[in-house]
Design a protein around this motif. Sequence first.
Motif, PDB file in Angstrom:
ATOM      1  N   LEU A 120     -10.379   2.925  -4.902  1.00 41.03           N
ATOM      2  CA  LEU A 120      -9.525   2.564  -3.770  1.00 41.03           C
ATOM      3  C   LEU A 120      -9.090   3.849  -3.068  1.00 41.03           C
ATOM      4  N   VAL A 121      -9.463   3.991  -1.814  1.00 43.51           N
ATOM      5  CA  VAL A 121      -9.032   5.137  -1.010  1.00 43.51           C
ATOM      6  C   VAL A 121      -7.773   4.719  -0.262  1.00 43.51           C
ATOM      7  N   LEU A 122      -6.707   5.459  -0.465  1.00 47.34           N
ATOM      8  CA  LEU A 122      -5.422   5.113   0.131  1.00 47.34           C
ATOM      9  C   LEU A 122      -5.076   5.997   1.317  1.00 47.34           C
ATOM     10  N   GLN A 123      -5.655   7.207   1.340  1.00 47.05           N
ATOM     11  CA  GLN A 123      -5.358   8.148   2.418  1.00 47.05           C
ATOM     12  C   GLN A 123      -6.499   9.140   2.507  1.00 47.05           C
ATOM     13  N   MET A 156       0.823  -1.211   0.000  1.00 43.44           N
ATOM     14  CA  MET A 156       0.000   0.000   0.000  1.00 43.44           C
ATOM     15  C   MET A 156       0.858   1.263   0.000  1.00 43.44           C
ATOM     16  N   ASP A 157       1.960   1.262   0.769  1.00 42.26           N
ATOM     17  CA  ASP A 157       2.837   2.438   0.820  1.00 42.26           C
ATOM     18  C   ASP A 157       3.448   2.731  -0.540  1.00 42.26           C
ATOM     19  N   GLN A 158       3.818   1.673  -1.259  1.00 40.30           N
ATOM     20  CA  GLN A 158       4.388   1.853  -2.591  1.00 40.30           C
ATOM     21  C   GLN A 158       3.376   2.481  -3.539  1.00 40.30           C
ATOM     22  N   GLY A 180      -7.399   2.328   3.028  1.00 39.07           N
ATOM     23  CA  GLY A 180      -7.374   0.879   3.030  1.00 39.07           C
ATOM     24  C   GLY A 180      -8.683   0.228   2.638  1.00 39.07           C
ATOM     25  N   GLN A 181      -9.674   1.035   2.284  1.00 38.82           N
ATOM     26  CA  GLN A 181     -10.959   0.495   1.867  1.00 38.82           C
ATOM     27  C   GLN A 181     -11.216   0.789   0.394  1.00 38.82           C
ATOM     28  N   SER A 182     -12.152   0.039  -0.180  1.00 45.45           N
ATOM     29  CA  SER A 182     -12.544   0.254  -1.574  1.00 45.45           C
ATOM     30  C   SER A 182     -14.055   0.316  -1.666  1.00 45.45           C
ATOM     31  N   ALA A 183     -14.531   1.065  -2.635  1.00 46.90           N
ATOM     32  CA  ALA A 183     -15.961   1.164  -2.919  1.00 46.90           C
ATOM     33  C   ALA A 183     -16.201   0.656  -4.328  1.00 46.90           C
TER      34      ALA A 183
END
Length: 310
Positions: A51-54, A1-3, A71-74
């Motif tokens: 995808l929400v990353l932050q 995820m960080d990458q 960390g979640q997706s819709a």
Amino acid sequence: MDQLKAAILAHASRHADHDGLARTPVPGLSLKYVTAPRGILHAIARPMVILVLQGTKRFAVGREEHIVGAGQSAIVSADVPVVTRIMDASPRVPYLALGIELDAAILREVAAELDDAEPVQPQPGEALSVGDSDAALVDCANRLVRLIDRPQGIPVLRAGIMRELHFWLLSGPHGPELRRLSDPQSHASRMAAAIRVMLVEFRERIPTERLATTANMSLTVFHRHFKRLTSLTPGQYQKRLRLIEARRLMVYEGMTAGSAAFEVGYESVSQFTREYGRLFQAPPKRDALRARSQAAAAASLRDIASTELV
């Protein structure tokens, strides 16, 4: 995820427009980079995964509401009216997200090959679902984002990555809703055919009987499933399409309220003004002037629909 976050930040911070949208050379892939909370936005969604990353963003379809965080997706599985708002973003910790448009043809092909899958029920299901982004989904998204800096690989690699991404979506918690979309005999798929007519012909008067025939449903059954899927009646849905397009014409193309009203199919400017004010909480002229001062490059109705969700 960080990458993945680092890659999105590197590209979007350089290429995002005033609205925080960064288009990419990878078809169907868009990035979002926003450094402050945003007000309410209305859009007609197309099927896609976000995808929400932050940061966090609120998604609402009718009375159903979801807060989607890092960390979640819709998953949006139908062309439905969605109201969104970025709630958590700052220059130090910006809102970062990516959106990938779903491909109905790939969904059908992959679903047909999942022979061990349980048969889905015909009901339309939910148009918006939220869950944790699993490692396989993030991996596919990461490889698509890496193609941004390697455009020569897009025609060779994108198709395989997209097929794999659709496989993981169909195999995961969002699978039942997407299987309904991929099944040509399901209510969801038949409703999608009727909605496509409305998306193309929203300026014209469309008899509901014609939409029901397109969906191969009786008028009563069509009304019930349409309201369940979109939270609106067919008439309200068409009105929403017209108002969103009218706002685009005023904000991005400089049309007057009267010209935009007639362009999208209204016969009465006063009726347009009333309905516009109810949806956007401001008269057309005042709202357009305010939005125009913040406007970025022009976009089509479907472009706005697909990118405001990210």
